[in-house]
Design a protein around this motif. Sequence first.
Motif, PDB file in Angstrom:
ATOM      1  N   PRO A  22      -0.334  -4.668   0.931  1.00 49.75           N
ATOM      2  CA  PRO A  22       0.944  -4.321   0.316  1.00 49.75           C
ATOM      3  C   PRO A  22       1.256  -5.175  -0.917  1.00 49.75           C
ATOM      4  O   PRO A  22       2.046  -4.778  -1.761  1.00 49.75           O
ATOM      5  CB  PRO A  22       1.960  -4.557   1.427  1.00 49.75           C
ATOM      6  N   MET A  23       0.629  -6.341  -1.008  1.00 45.43           N
ATOM      7  CA  MET A  23       0.850  -7.264  -2.138  1.00 45.43           C
ATOM      8  C   MET A  23      -0.503  -7.832  -2.563  1.00 45.43           C
ATOM      9  O   MET A  23      -1.363  -8.099  -1.729  1.00 45.43           O
ATOM     10  CB  MET A  23       1.777  -8.413  -1.727  1.00 45.43           C
ATOM     11  N   MET A  39       0.841  -1.179   0.000  1.00 51.95           N
ATOM     12  CA  MET A  39       0.000   0.000   0.000  1.00 51.95           C
ATOM     13  C   MET A  39       0.882   1.236   0.000  1.00 51.95           C
ATOM     14  O   MET A  39       1.800   1.349   0.775  1.00 51.95           O
ATOM     15  CB  MET A  39      -0.892   0.012   1.238  1.00 51.95           C
ATOM     16  N   LYS A  40       0.582   2.116  -0.898  1.00 55.15           N
ATOM     17  CA  LYS A  40       1.244   3.415  -0.936  1.00 55.15           C
ATOM     18  C   LYS A  40       0.159   4.467  -1.075  1.00 55.15           C
ATOM     19  O   LYS A  40      -0.707   4.365  -1.934  1.00 55.15           O
ATOM     20  CB  LYS A  40       2.201   3.495  -2.123  1.00 55.15           C
ATOM     21  N   ILE A  41       0.208   5.441  -0.218  1.00 57.11           N
ATOM     22  CA  ILE A  41      -0.772   6.514  -0.299  1.00 57.11           C
ATOM     23  C   ILE A  41      -0.178   7.610  -1.178  1.00 57.11           C
ATOM     24  O   ILE A  41       0.898   8.139  -0.885  1.00 57.11           O
ATOM     25  CB  ILE A  41      -1.153   7.044   1.092  1.00 57.11           C
ATOM     26  N   SER A  42      -0.877   7.936  -2.245  1.00 57.45           N
ATOM     27  CA  SER A  42      -0.398   8.943  -3.186  1.00 57.45           C
ATOM     28  C   SER A  42      -0.712  10.338  -2.661  1.00 57.45           C
ATOM     29  O   SER A  42      -1.375  10.508  -1.633  1.00 57.45           O
ATOM     30  CB  SER A  42      -1.073   8.730  -4.543  1.00 57.45           C
ATOM     31  N   SER A  43      -0.260  11.319  -3.427  1.00 59.66           N
ATOM     32  CA  SER A  43      -0.567  12.702  -3.045  1.00 59.66           C
ATOM     33  C   SER A  43      -2.080  12.919  -3.037  1.00 59.66           C
ATOM     34  O   SER A  43      -2.594  13.672  -2.204  1.00 59.66           O
ATOM     35  CB  SER A  43       0.123  13.687  -3.990  1.00 59.66           C
ATOM     36  N   LYS A  44      -2.808  12.241  -3.928  1.00 61.23           N
ATOM     37  CA  LYS A  44      -4.267  12.387  -3.962  1.00 61.23           C
ATOM     38  C   LYS A  44      -4.885  11.993  -2.615  1.00 61.23           C
ATOM     39  O   LYS A  44      -5.726  12.708  -2.075  1.00 61.23           O
ATOM     40  CB  LYS A  44      -4.868  11.536  -5.079  1.00 61.23           C
ATOM     41  N   GLY A  45      -4.465  10.868  -2.054  1.00 66.13           N
ATOM     42  CA  GLY A  45      -4.983  10.436  -0.759  1.00 66.13           C
ATOM     43  C   GLY A  45      -4.606  11.385   0.359  1.00 66.13           C
ATOM     44  O   GLY A  45      -5.436  11.728   1.206  1.00 66.13           O
ATOM     45  N   LEU A 101       3.525 -12.511   6.479  1.00 68.42           N
ATOM     46  CA  LEU A 101       3.998 -11.171   6.829  1.00 68.42           C
ATOM     47  C   LEU A 101       3.177 -10.112   6.110  1.00 68.42           C
ATOM     48  O   LEU A 101       2.725  -9.137   6.729  1.00 68.42           O
ATOM     49  CB  LEU A 101       5.473 -11.004   6.463  1.00 68.42           C
ATOM     50  N   TRP A 102       2.951 -10.301   4.803  1.00 69.94           N
ATOM     51  CA  TRP A 102       2.148  -9.345   4.041  1.00 69.94           C
ATOM     52  C   TRP A 102       0.725  -9.269   4.591  1.00 69.94           C
ATOM     53  O   TRP A 102       0.143  -8.189   4.665  1.00 69.94           O
ATOM     54  CB  TRP A 102       2.101  -9.696   2.557  1.00 69.94           C
ATOM     55  N   ALA A 103       0.179 -10.394   4.990  1.00 68.19           N
ATOM     56  CA  ALA A 103      -1.179 -10.416   5.551  1.00 68.19           C
ATOM     57  C   ALA A 103      -1.236  -9.677   6.890  1.00 68.19           C
ATOM     58  O   ALA A 103      -2.196  -8.951   7.167  1.00 68.19           O
ATOM     59  CB  ALA A 103      -1.667 -11.851   5.709  1.00 68.19           C
ATOM     60  N   ALA A 145      -8.873  -7.149  -3.962  1.00 70.78           N
ATOM     61  CA  ALA A 145      -8.270  -7.199  -5.300  1.00 70.78           C
ATOM     62  C   ALA A 145      -7.182  -8.277  -5.353  1.00 70.78           C
ATOM     63  O   ALA A 145      -6.057  -8.033  -5.785  1.00 70.78           O
ATOM     64  CB  ALA A 145      -7.705  -5.836  -5.668  1.00 70.78           C
ATOM     65  N   TYR A 146      -7.540  -9.477  -4.931  1.00 69.05           N
ATOM     66  CA  TYR A 146      -6.589 -10.595  -4.879  1.00 69.05           C
ATOM     67  C   TYR A 146      -5.944 -10.841  -6.240  1.00 69.05           C
ATOM     68  O   TYR A 146      -6.605 -10.797  -7.269  1.00 69.05           O
ATOM     69  CB  TYR A 146      -7.305 -11.867  -4.412  1.00 69.05           C
ATOM     70  N   GLU A 147      -4.642 -11.093  -6.217  1.00 69.77           N
ATOM     71  CA  GLU A 147      -3.893 -11.464  -7.417  1.00 69.77           C
ATOM     72  C   GLU A 147      -3.104 -12.730  -7.101  1.00 69.77           C
ATOM     73  O   GLU A 147      -2.362 -12.778  -6.122  1.00 69.77           O
ATOM     74  CB  GLU A 147      -2.929 -10.351  -7.823  1.00 69.77           C
ATOM     75  N   TYR A 148      -3.280 -13.727  -7.935  1.00 70.72           N
ATOM     76  CA  TYR A 148      -2.566 -15.000  -7.744  1.00 70.72           C
ATOM     77  C   TYR A 148      -1.064 -14.796  -7.915  1.00 70.72           C
ATOM     78  O   TYR A 148      -0.609 -14.057  -8.782  1.00 70.72           O
ATOM     79  CB  TYR A 148      -3.069 -16.034  -8.757  1.00 70.72           C
ATOM     80  N   CYS A 149      -0.288 -15.494  -7.089  1.00 75.48           N
ATOM     81  CA  CYS A 149       1.170 -15.503  -7.184  1.00 75.48           C
ATOM     82  C   CYS A 149       1.622 -16.962  -7.232  1.00 75.48           C
ATOM     83  O   CYS A 149       1.212 -17.755  -6.384  1.00 75.48           O
ATOM     84  CB  CYS A 149       1.782 -14.796  -5.982  1.00 75.48           C
ATOM     85  N   PRO A 150       2.451 -17.343  -8.185  1.00 76.23           N
ATOM     86  CA  PRO A 150       2.913 -18.726  -8.296  1.00 76.23           C
ATOM     87  C   PRO A 150       3.615 -19.241  -7.038  1.00 76.23           C
ATOM     88  O   PRO A 150       3.633 -20.442  -6.778  1.00 76.23           O
ATOM     89  CB  PRO A 150       3.877 -18.702  -9.480  1.00 76.23           C
TER      90      PRO A 150
END
Length: 140
Positions: free
Chosen positions: A88-89, A1-7, A112-114, A96-101
């Motif tokens: 963060p991942m 997670m990164k908060i941009s200037s917009k946030g 750790l990410w969780a 917005a889950y994304e599969y990772c091999p």
Amino acid sequence: MKISSKGEYALRALITLATNKNDLMQIKDISSETLVSSQYLEHILLQLKSHGYVKSKRGVYGGYTLKESPSRIVIGKVIRDLEGPLAPMGCVSVTAYEYCPLEDKNCLLKPLWALIRDTIAQLLDDTTLEDLVKGHIYKN
């Protein structure tokens, strides 16, 4: 997670509106308080309006004001609405889950990410705009 200037700027604008003594604030005044250009701030305020955080009135005496009480505006929801998932991942994202091999190989980083996702989410979901205005930030 990164908060941009917009946030960041959206939160500044919400804080400014929450601390405003008048009913409506014009963009130029919010811009002056937040140190955000009026043009960029207008774009951000339109997004905040579309998500139901602020309302506006047109005209000479128009401007922006909060639509809800600061105690009802949850920072986690604002950030998700403007920035997307807090994870963060992608492999630990709830929305917005994304599969990772590496998941098939028992990835040792996933816990750790969780944990990072859960900690950030809890902190932001337990913080309201009123908490920010009053300086009541959760501390462990």
